[in-house]
Write an enzyme that holds these catalytic residues in place. Sequence first.
Site, PDB file in Angstrom:
ATOM      1  N   GLY A  48      35.303  14.593   8.514  1.00  0.00           N
ATOM      2  CA  GLY A  48      33.948  14.112   9.102  1.00  0.00           C
ATOM      3  C   GLY A  48      33.226  15.243   9.731  1.00  0.00           C
ATOM      4  O   GLY A  48      32.008  15.201   9.845  1.00  0.00           O
ATOM      5  N   ASP A 103      33.484  14.478  14.115  1.00  0.00           N
ATOM      6  CA  ASP A 103      32.230  14.013  14.307  1.00  0.00           C
ATOM      7  C   ASP A 103      31.737  12.864  15.053  1.00  0.00           C
ATOM      8  O   ASP A 103      30.580  12.880  15.545  1.00  0.00           O
ATOM      9  CB  ASP A 103      31.938  13.432  12.706  1.00  0.00           C
ATOM     10  CG  ASP A 103      32.974  12.409  12.181  1.00  0.00           C
ATOM     11  OD1 ASP A 103      33.896  12.189  12.996  1.00  0.00           O
ATOM     12  OD2 ASP A 103      33.077  11.937  11.050  1.00  0.00           O
ATOM     13  N   ASP A 106      35.354   7.301  18.744  1.00  0.00           N
ATOM     14  CA  ASP A 106      34.858   5.817  18.620  1.00  0.00           C
ATOM     15  C   ASP A 106      35.905   5.112  19.505  1.00  0.00           C
ATOM     16  O   ASP A 106      35.614   4.852  20.515  1.00  0.00           O
ATOM     17  CB  ASP A 106      34.990   5.503  17.194  1.00  0.00           C
ATOM     18  CG  ASP A 106      34.867   3.879  16.690  1.00  0.00           C
ATOM     19  OD1 ASP A 106      33.952   3.631  17.259  1.00  0.00           O
ATOM     20  OD2 ASP A 106      35.675   3.575  15.903  1.00  0.00           O
TER      21      ASP A 106
HETATM   22  P1  IMP Z   1      38.718   6.952  16.627  1.00  0.00           P
HETATM   23  O1  IMP Z   1      39.923   7.412  16.419  1.00  0.00           O
HETATM   24  O2  IMP Z   1      38.341   5.512  16.706  1.00  0.00           O
HETATM   25  O3  IMP Z   1      37.819   7.699  17.957  1.00  0.00           O
HETATM   26  O4  IMP Z   1      37.543   7.540  15.512  1.00  0.00           O
HETATM   27  C1  IMP Z   1      37.530   8.557  15.151  1.00  0.00           C
HETATM   28  C2  IMP Z   1      37.312   8.479  13.607  1.00  0.00           C
HETATM   29  O5  IMP Z   1      36.779   7.250  12.977  1.00  0.00           O
HETATM   30  C3  IMP Z   1      36.160   9.633  13.537  1.00  0.00           C
HETATM   31  O6  IMP Z   1      36.757  10.805  12.738  1.00  0.00           O
HETATM   32  C4  IMP Z   1      35.575   8.987  11.819  1.00  0.00           C
HETATM   33  O7  IMP Z   1      36.154   9.483  10.890  1.00  0.00           O
HETATM   34  C5  IMP Z   1      36.120   7.456  12.017  1.00  0.00           C
HETATM   35  N1  IMP Z   1      34.585   6.721  12.637  1.00  0.00           N
HETATM   36  C6  IMP Z   1      34.391   5.907  13.712  1.00  0.00           C
HETATM   37  N2  IMP Z   1      33.336   5.368  13.761  1.00  0.00           N
HETATM   38  C7  IMP Z   1      32.583   5.746  12.728  1.00  0.00           C
HETATM   39  C8  IMP Z   1      31.371   5.392  12.032  1.00  0.00           C
HETATM   40  O8  IMP Z   1      30.455   4.691  12.626  1.00  0.00           O
HETATM   41  N3  IMP Z   1      30.974   6.088  10.903  1.00  0.00           N
HETATM   42  C9  IMP Z   1      32.012   6.880  10.283  1.00  0.00           C
HETATM   43  N4  IMP Z   1      33.123   7.020  10.574  1.00  0.00           N
HETATM   44  C10 IMP Z   1      33.412   6.624  11.733  1.00  0.00           C
HETATM   45 MG    MG Z   2      37.083  11.471  11.046  1.00  0.00          MG
END
Ligand code: IMP
Ligand code: MG
Length: 189
Positions: A48, A103, A106
């Site tokens: 991403g 990217d 979240d």
């Molecule tokens: P986290 O571990 O939940 O913080 O998520 C990180 C990863 O989740 C990012 O590197 C993205 O690949 C994916 N991700 C989280 N939210 C989105 C979104 O709204 N669209 C696309 N990918 C997302």
């Molecule tokens: Mg990712």
Amino acid sequence: MNKQTKDKRITKILISAKDLELATTKVAQWIDKNYKGKNPLLVSILKGSIPFFAKVISKVTIDMEIDFVAYKSYTGKNKMEHPKMEIDLKQSIKGRHVVVFDDICDSGLTFAFIKKVFTKRHPTSLKFVSMCDKKAARQVPFKSDYNCFDIPNEWVVGFGLDYNECFRNLPYVGILSPSVYQKQTKHKK
Ligand code: IMP
Ligand code: MG
């Protein structure tokens, strides 16, 4: 912000190509200012962060090196319980200044997990840069050292962000229309 697009699969453009151009210039200036003479290792989280990372490094003027890691967090819009490391760094980070790019932040799980893993490898410094941040979606406390855009808790695509591996090539970041994933769920039944 709030610009409309002709692509019916996108309900709203949140971050325009122009916004991204400006933001990546500012990140590159931040790297130049903080890491001059330190030969930092800039790490891209695949896949991403690729467009964001590539834009930033093309604007960095100091000496630096790059490396890659890959983590998988989602299948479609379904979050996996733990991020899974699929590709690790090629080199040691012991004694290095490391800056990790993604990217989006979240739930915070990916960055928090990488922080834990990388800290055990004894870098001299370790910082995290996100293109966008959905603060309302945090499951673990995490604050990027540099974040470009705060965005609402919606599924976004474009400029590296995907839905089922699609939309990464859009030149902007936009909210994905629910009709796209509702349609795909129907197909699977
Ligand atoms: P986290 O571990 O939940 O913080 O998520 C990180 C990863 O989740 C990012 O590197 C993205 O690949 C994916 N991700 C989280 N939210 C989105 C979104 O709204 N669209 C696309 N990918 C997302
Ligand atoms: Mg990712």
